[in-house]
Design an enzyme around this catalytic site. Sequence first.
Site, PDB file in Angstrom:
ATOM      1  N   THR A  62       0.918  -1.314   0.088  1.00  8.44           N
ATOM      2  CA  THR A  62      -0.123   0.198   0.108  1.00  8.44           C
ATOM      3  C   THR A  62       0.915   1.182  -0.006  1.00  8.44           C
ATOM      4  O   THR A  62       2.138   1.218   0.308  1.00  8.44           O
ATOM      5  CB  THR A  62      -0.946   0.116   1.096  1.00  8.44           C
ATOM      6  N   GLY A  63       0.567   2.307  -0.463  1.00  6.08           N
ATOM      7  CA  GLY A  63       1.063   3.602  -0.812  1.00  6.08           C
ATOM      8  C   GLY A  63       2.382   3.427  -1.540  1.00  6.08           C
ATOM      9  O   GLY A  63       3.597   3.909  -1.362  1.00  6.08           O
ATOM     10  N   SER A  83       3.231   4.279  -4.554  1.00  6.05           N
ATOM     11  CA  SER A  83       3.395   5.242  -5.891  1.00  6.05           C
ATOM     12  C   SER A  83       4.467   6.284  -5.526  1.00  6.05           C
ATOM     13  O   SER A  83       4.749   6.901  -6.482  1.00  6.05           O
ATOM     14  CB  SER A  83       2.161   5.858  -6.189  1.00  6.05           C
ATOM     15  N   TYR A  93      -0.447  11.520  14.647  1.00  3.35           N
ATOM     16  CA  TYR A  93       0.695  10.650  13.934  1.00  3.35           C
ATOM     17  C   TYR A  93       1.553   9.562  14.910  1.00  3.35           C
ATOM     18  O   TYR A  93       1.350   8.497  14.782  1.00  3.35           O
ATOM     19  CB  TYR A  93       1.692  11.396  13.306  1.00  3.35           C
TER      20      TYR A  93
END
Length: 334
Positions: free
Chosen positions: A8-9, A11, A193
């Site tokens: 996932t993620g 790119s 976060y």
Amino acid sequence: MRKAVLVTGASSGVGLALCKRLLEEDHELHLCLACRNRSKAEAVREALLASHPLAEVSIVQVDVSDLQSVFRASGELKQRFQRLDYVYLNAGIMPNPQLNIKALFSGLFSRKVIHMFSTAEGLLTQEDQITADGLQEVFETNVFGHFILIQELAPLLCHSDSPSQLIWTSSRNARKSNFCLEDIQHSRGQEPYSSSKYAVDLLSVAVNRNFNSRGLYSSVVCPGTMVTNMTCGILPPCVWTLLTPIIWLLRFFANAFTLTPYNGTEALVWLFHQKPESLNPLTKYLSATTGFGSNYVMTQKMDLDEDTAEKFYQNLLELEKHVRATIQKRNHQS
């Protein structure tokens, strides 16, 4: 048979660097890019196939901050794959990070300067927001969207004859002090976060406790301190330019400054070669880089206990029931 890997993620940042390095390790992988932006994913796919023509590279469009998207992508993946050998749960956000200037300058002249820069502890605050699913955005993106994804993909992951592995991108910034079981989404705090990354650590431990017997293992990594799309917006470009020589110097004293996504993937790639059943579920694996640029992997015992991890996991299961009912009601009304 080709190993199947979902990232996932994929790119940009760590996800993109990881895809490149995994294909360097095994050029016949079936690599599935799980990305929010399909056009970016298509460009990445073409570039990867150009350099590794024997690989199989596919795309699934998914936004882990949108549960409808997660359910759609999961259904698509279950139609395409019989099993997934590795799932790298890497997508994440740090929304509008604000630098605490006072903390920065006081830390510069203290004995904690290296710790401050390598963990960002006390330096950053973020303003969270609510998603269309009614959840805190950082929590849903970094934790809950991925939790739903693995719940949905359990049939592809649980094979006792040959283990599958989840590998989460956590952080050295995952702080127990920023997490609360009574507020798992961190709706009342200013460091969502850090809270979300501590939640990831808890979830990984709970997954091992509940799924190891079914052939699914989980690990967490920290890629270190890097300049990526997520971090470059914290400071103006001119300030990063001024800080870069200092950061390079600090790397001789603190190995957390990996600086580039390529270096930051060291622990993620190392785990690709390990037997997951031999790993310690309470250990976090850290990418590290020497002052001269050599990469290696360190380990760190996570600051948590299994009872808290299990309670958190049960809270997620309850939240899952609630959001599934809400989505079904919404779909029925529409």
